[in-house]
Design a protein around this motif. Sequence first.
Motif, PDB file in Angstrom:
ATOM      1  N   HIS A  60       0.829  -1.205   0.000  1.00  0.00           N
ATOM      2  CA  HIS A  60       0.000   0.000   0.000  1.00  0.00           C
ATOM      3  C   HIS A  60       0.870   1.264   0.000  1.00  0.00           C
ATOM      4  N   PRO A  62       2.423   4.540  -0.628  1.00  0.00           N
ATOM      5  CA  PRO A  62       2.126   5.644  -1.550  1.00  0.00           C
ATOM      6  C   PRO A  62       3.303   5.997  -2.456  1.00  0.00           C
ATOM      7  N   GLN A 108      -6.972  -1.546   6.489  1.00  0.00           N
ATOM      8  CA  GLN A 108      -6.691  -0.114   6.437  1.00  0.00           C
ATOM      9  C   GLN A 108      -7.970   0.672   6.683  1.00  0.00           C
ATOM     10  N   GLU A 111      -9.291   6.489   5.480  1.00  0.00           N
ATOM     11  CA  GLU A 111      -8.292   7.536   5.222  1.00  0.00           C
ATOM     12  C   GLU A 111      -7.018   6.938   4.637  1.00  0.00           C
ATOM     13  N   GLU A 112      -6.606   5.782   5.153  1.00  0.00           N
ATOM     14  CA  GLU A 112      -5.402   5.125   4.637  1.00  0.00           C
ATOM     15  C   GLU A 112      -5.624   4.611   3.213  1.00  0.00           C
ATOM     16  N   ARG A 113      -6.795   4.081   2.938  1.00  0.00           N
ATOM     17  CA  ARG A 113      -7.095   3.611   1.588  1.00  0.00           C
ATOM     18  C   ARG A 113      -7.076   4.762   0.583  1.00  0.00           C
ATOM     19  N   HIS A 114      -7.479   5.922   1.060  1.00  0.00           N
ATOM     20  CA  HIS A 114      -7.600   7.068   0.157  1.00  0.00           C
ATOM     21  C   HIS A 114      -6.277   7.817  -0.036  1.00  0.00           C
ATOM     22  N   GLU A 115      -5.289   7.563   0.796  1.00  0.00           N
ATOM     23  CA  GLU A 115      -4.070   8.383   0.779  1.00  0.00           C
ATOM     24  C   GLU A 115      -3.431   8.509  -0.607  1.00  0.00           C
ATOM     25  N   PRO A 116      -3.172   7.412  -1.348  1.00  0.00           N
ATOM     26  CA  PRO A 116      -2.575   7.592  -2.680  1.00  0.00           C
ATOM     27  C   PRO A 116      -3.483   8.339  -3.648  1.00  0.00           C
ATOM     28  N   ASP A 119      -3.368  12.082  -2.844  1.00  0.00           N
ATOM     29  CA  ASP A 119      -2.035  12.614  -3.109  1.00  0.00           C
ATOM     30  C   ASP A 119      -1.769  12.744  -4.604  1.00  0.00           C
ATOM     31  N   GLN A 149     -15.260   6.969   2.711  1.00  0.00           N
ATOM     32  CA  GLN A 149     -14.334   6.902   1.586  1.00  0.00           C
ATOM     33  C   GLN A 149     -14.917   7.562   0.347  1.00  0.00           C
ATOM     34  N   SER A 156     -11.930  14.966  -3.602  1.00  0.00           N
ATOM     35  CA  SER A 156     -10.691  15.022  -4.378  1.00  0.00           C
ATOM     36  C   SER A 156     -10.941  15.302  -5.851  1.00  0.00           C
TER      37      SER A 156
END
Length: 297
Positions: A60, A62, A108, A111-116, A119, A149, A156
């Motif tokens: 995972h 990024p 995850q 928020e962690e799933r969405h991080e990439p 970004d 999510q 975004s």
Amino acid sequence: MNKNVIVTAAVTGAGETTKKSSHVPVTPAEIAQSAIESAKAGATIAHIHVRDPKTGSLSHDPALFREVVERVRESETDVILNLTAGGGGDWIPSQEDPTTGGPGTDIQTPEERHEPIGDLLPEICTLDCGSLNFGDQLYISPTDWLRKQARLIQESGVKPEMECFDTGHVRFAKQLIDEGLIDGDPMFQFCLGIPWGADADAETMLYMRDKLPDNAHWSAFGIGRMQMPMAIQSMLLGGNVRVGLEDNLYLDKGVFATNAQLVDKVVTTMGGLGAKPMTPQEARKHLGLRNPYGKAD
């Protein structure tokens, strides 16, 4: 029948397929190159997971997503990027204490799933629309997590492709639309034949298609030997197609494929039926996507 088809190449996935075929790309450079080769073979979209370059296992990180995205965007080949946002959702109960996760559990937060995604801002990302008995483990996507999510994706400006592994997932995806969490014409992907989700057959595909909103875009794929039959069935029923090594390793019985070969095979088969793949430029207009390359569509 759909005669102007969006072709997605799912180039690597998250399964233990690297142990079965040397053609499955592992490093960011290999994944990016496979996406580029798939685009040159006729793919409209490249669906991207990343892997640990040392082990070949799911990652995972990024930074790995960033390297893949930058390599593709810096190339001379145009392709729409669809990054996975399924993230860690694997739950395997511990044999000692089934109330806790055992070896192989990988969870995850939204928020962690969405991080990439937040970004890198790809044009599309996946949104897995429910939990599922996924083979011998459980894939977890609770509804409150999915609402959170979906809101992050919406903020975004990325287009969510709502992944539906079973019929109830279509129902919940429509609920997200009703709650105002999905902008524009919705985009669905039917994921068929995965144990123990929806069957990979025409009846199931037709049932799921007929449950969609009138303004929906949709695609479908089957796994293993059902990859090509489900791709063509989807086109015949008015949908789009997905092929690639995430879902199937073989070009023919006993013959390992590359991603570009699978794309070429489905594009050639489509052509014999009077259909052609959409270009990325055409698909951006069709799906209402922004163009990250800054080119006029």
